[in-house]
Design an enzyme around this catalytic site. Sequence first.
Site, PDB file in Angstrom:
ATOM      1  N   GLU A 248       8.657  13.830   5.517  1.00 52.74           N
ATOM      2  CA  GLU A 248       8.374  12.391   5.552  1.00 52.74           C
ATOM      3  C   GLU A 248       8.470  11.857   6.972  1.00 52.74           C
ATOM      4  OE1 GLU A 248       7.320  10.484   2.778  1.00 52.74           O
ATOM      5  OE2 GLU A 248       7.071  12.592   2.262  1.00 52.74           O
TER       6      GLU A 248
ATOM      7  N   ASN B 243     -10.780 -38.651 -24.975  1.00 50.78           N
ATOM      8  CA  ASN B 243     -10.522 -37.680 -26.040  1.00 50.78           C
ATOM      9  C   ASN B 243      -9.050 -37.517 -26.352  1.00 50.78           C
ATOM     10  OD1 ASN B 243     -10.171 -36.521 -23.493  1.00 50.78           O
ATOM     11  ND2 ASN B 243     -10.500 -34.461 -24.289  1.00 50.78           N
TER      12      ASN B 243
ATOM     13  N   ALA C  15       4.225   5.075 -11.051  1.00 51.26           N
ATOM     14  CA  ALA C  15       3.979   3.635 -10.850  1.00 51.26           C
ATOM     15  C   ALA C  15       5.219   2.805 -11.143  1.00 51.26           C
ATOM     16  CB  ALA C  15       2.826   3.190 -11.755  1.00 51.26           C
ATOM     17  N   ALA C  16       6.387   3.367 -10.837  1.00 50.29           N
ATOM     18  CA  ALA C  16       7.625   2.656 -11.183  1.00 50.29           C
ATOM     19  C   ALA C  16       8.180   1.833 -10.035  1.00 50.29           C
ATOM     20  CB  ALA C  16       8.678   3.649 -11.653  1.00 50.29           C
TER      21      ALA C  16
ATOM     22  N   ALA D 244     -24.389 -50.862 -20.922  1.00 49.44           N
ATOM     23  CA  ALA D 244     -23.499 -50.564 -19.802  1.00 49.44           C
ATOM     24  C   ALA D 244     -22.136 -51.195 -20.067  1.00 49.44           C
ATOM     25  CB  ALA D 244     -24.093 -51.090 -18.506  1.00 49.44           C
TER      26      ALA D 244
ATOM     27  N   ARG E 263       7.636  -2.583   0.925  1.00 52.86           N
ATOM     28  CA  ARG E 263       6.883  -3.015   2.112  1.00 52.86           C
ATOM     29  C   ARG E 263       5.852  -4.099   1.815  1.00 52.86           C
ATOM     30  NH1 ARG E 263       5.531   3.120   3.525  1.00 52.86           N
ATOM     31  NH2 ARG E 263       6.137   3.288   1.330  1.00 52.86           N
TER      32      ARG E 263
HETATM   33  C1  UD1 Z   1       4.686   9.235  -0.713  1.00 48.38           C
HETATM   34  C2  UD1 Z   1       4.993  10.662  -0.275  1.00 48.38           C
HETATM   35  C3  UD1 Z   1       4.364  10.903   1.090  1.00 48.38           C
HETATM   36  C4  UD1 Z   1       2.878  10.638   1.021  1.00 48.38           C
HETATM   37  C5  UD1 Z   1       2.583   9.262   0.461  1.00 48.38           C
HETATM   38  C6  UD1 Z   1       1.093   9.118   0.203  1.00 48.38           C
HETATM   39  C7  UD1 Z   1       7.203  11.194  -1.204  1.00 48.38           C
HETATM   40  C8  UD1 Z   1       8.650  11.398  -0.899  1.00 48.38           C
HETATM   41  N1  UD1 Z   1       6.421  10.858  -0.163  1.00 48.38           N
HETATM   42  O1  UD1 Z   1       5.328   8.373   0.214  1.00 48.38           O
HETATM   43  O2  UD1 Z   1       4.595  12.249   1.506  1.00 48.38           O
HETATM   44  O3  UD1 Z   1       2.314  10.779   2.326  1.00 48.38           O
HETATM   45  O4  UD1 Z   1       3.282   9.042  -0.773  1.00 48.38           O
HETATM   46  O5  UD1 Z   1       0.717   7.849  -0.244  1.00 48.38           O
HETATM   47  O6  UD1 Z   1       6.790  11.369  -2.329  1.00 48.38           O
HETATM   48  N2  UD1 Z   1       7.459   5.720  -7.288  1.00 48.38           N
HETATM   49  C9  UD1 Z   1       8.071   5.762  -8.522  1.00 48.38           C
HETATM   50  N3  UD1 Z   1       9.427   5.900  -8.575  1.00 48.38           N
HETATM   51  C10 UD1 Z   1      10.194   6.022  -7.471  1.00 48.38           C
HETATM   52  C11 UD1 Z   1       9.551   5.975  -6.210  1.00 48.38           C
HETATM   53  C12 UD1 Z   1       8.182   5.833  -6.145  1.00 48.38           C
HETATM   54  O7  UD1 Z   1       7.434   5.647  -9.556  1.00 48.38           O
HETATM   55  O8  UD1 Z   1      11.419   6.153  -7.617  1.00 48.38           O
HETATM   56  C13 UD1 Z   1       5.990   5.546  -7.240  1.00 48.38           C
HETATM   57  C14 UD1 Z   1       5.569   4.283  -6.521  1.00 48.38           C
HETATM   58  O9  UD1 Z   1       5.467   3.194  -7.415  1.00 48.38           O
HETATM   59  C15 UD1 Z   1       4.238   4.671  -5.913  1.00 48.38           C
HETATM   60  C16 UD1 Z   1       4.354   6.181  -5.722  1.00 48.38           C
HETATM   61  O10 UD1 Z   1       5.431   6.611  -6.511  1.00 48.38           O
HETATM   62  O11 UD1 Z   1       3.178   4.393  -6.786  1.00 48.38           O
HETATM   63  C17 UD1 Z   1       4.581   6.549  -4.268  1.00 48.38           C
HETATM   64  O12 UD1 Z   1       5.808   5.960  -3.835  1.00 48.38           O
HETATM   65  P1  UD1 Z   1       5.982   5.352  -2.384  1.00 48.38           P
HETATM   66  O13 UD1 Z   1       7.377   4.832  -2.271  1.00 48.38           O
HETATM   67  O14 UD1 Z   1       4.880   4.445  -2.065  1.00 48.38           O
HETATM   68  O15 UD1 Z   1       5.883   6.676  -1.517  1.00 48.38           O
HETATM   69  P2  UD1 Z   1       5.487   6.781   0.019  1.00 48.38           P
HETATM   70  O16 UD1 Z   1       6.626   6.370   0.857  1.00 48.38           O
HETATM   71  O17 UD1 Z   1       4.182   6.098   0.262  1.00 48.38           O
HETATM   72 CA    CA Z   2       2.872   4.800  -0.934  1.00 50.49          CA
END
Ligand code: UD1
Ligand code: CA
Length: 462
Positions: A166, A399, A17-18, A436, A23
């Site tokens: 990807e 008030n 979740a970093a 009043a 997008r």
């Molecule tokens: C990723 C997968 C993809 C999959 C998709 C499903 C990879 C390379 N690709 O793509 O195959 O179909 O999820 O939803 O893993 N995050 C970090 N640190 C980072 C990058 C990302 O914590 O450096 C976290 C994001 O906050 C997010 C999660 O990882 O919660 C997924 O990252 P995101 O960039 O959304 O990956 P996708 O491009 O969706």
């Molecule tokens: Ca994603």
Amino acid sequence: MSNHNTSSRPLNVLIMAAGLGTRMKSRRAKVLHEIGGSPVISYVVRAAQALEPRSIIVIVGHQAEEVERAVLAEVGELASFVVQEKQRGTGDAVESARSVLENSDSVVLVLSGDVPMIRVETLKKFIEHHNNTGAACSILSVRLENPTGYGRIIRDDSGTFQKIVEQRDASDEQRQVREINSGIYCFEAKDLFRALRKIEPKNDQGEYYLTDVAEIILASGRTVSVYVNNDAREVSGINTRAELAEFENLVRRSAIRRLMIESGVTFIDPSHAYISAEAEIGRDTIIHPNVTIEGESVIGEGCVIRAGARITNSRLGDNVVVKDHSIIVDSQIGPNCAVGPFAHLRMNAVLEEKATVGNFVEVKKSRLKRGTKAMHLTYLGDATIGERTNIGAGTVTCNYDGVNKHETIIEDDVKVGSDTMLVAPVRVGARSITGAGSVVTKDVPPDSLVAGVPAEVKKKLK
Ligand code: UD1
Ligand code: CA
């Protein structure tokens, strides 16, 4: 520490979740955007918690503090955090948890913070599958009508898994593949961290991809298995505002459905009601169109909530009528009360049983006791008002002196005349009457009639 999870191996959950979520075109981290009034991350954390894992480790980066707060609000001390300073990809994200997990003889369930609809049942089946196959890595996949944007599951002619590619690195042929990687994985901890050492940022984004680990594990002679899930929606990620809106709609529809089917609530138009997932509503309550009920609101039985009302973190007793376009925030309303139209209750306004607040009345941090009425065009702030008192049209509790807020106390059975200004701090004694247009600057004794500017006692009533 003891392991509570029922499957055969100790389980640690790792949530990525970093990322910022480019997008989303937002200054806010993606996992902090809200669905049904709760941050996206809280849904994932809730699912993780239900698995009773040994630990939940959340990888944070963008707005780490806010993300940590949202997680802690959901699970408390079961969660711990690892900071990924620079977001160099999902592989790098997991790498940041190396020191915590590398030597644990456990299954690591990796979840994406942006895949919030995943169901606990599905995760349980997935983990069981992983444990039964003895694979070093299991991938949760699903077939999508429109796989655009996701990593594709590439299999050989016999259907055996080969790798994940990807979208942006995929050939035209690979892009035809409908089976996608959900971003949810089970790993044997040691295999995961051994393989992670070998990933390289050789891809279109120049990032370290967690997905490359699967191919590496396979090449090392260990097994990778793919678990195909049937429900596409629950493994869909949120990457854009359009997807966020779709999920919002989904969560909302299911909350409303639950209220109709399980709680016996009537919705005049379910497609135009906005009800948080935590809200509780009693049977035979009727919700008119365009009503918003937010946060942890509780609404009793037999209430009528008219069009355009908003109720936030408030509690309503049975048989309350909220008329059109009223706003009720952080307040409490007893049974058989009526509010509105166009009333505004906020900051712990309290209406006791059968109290009534009418058109264009604002009640802030005030209590109206049983049967008291303020029907028209009134401001009641920092006031305590007794039982069976009537507040005339246009009454204002003055008030605020520009520096401090002061209290107004109106006792039982008082008749406040129209357009009375109550200059606080001030007390109006029981059974008194203000004429009043009175401007009441000093306390009114019980059983007296006051009038004028400033108001003077004109008559003792007893
Ligand atoms: C990723 C997968 C993809 C999959 C998709 C499903 C990879 C390379 N690709 O793509 O195959 O179909 O999820 O939803 O893993 N995050 C970090 N640190 C980072 C990058 C990302 O914590 O450096 C976290 C994001 O906050 C997010 C999660 O990882 O919660 C997924 O990252 P995101 O960039 O959304 O990956 P996708 O491009 O969706
Ligand atoms: Ca994603």
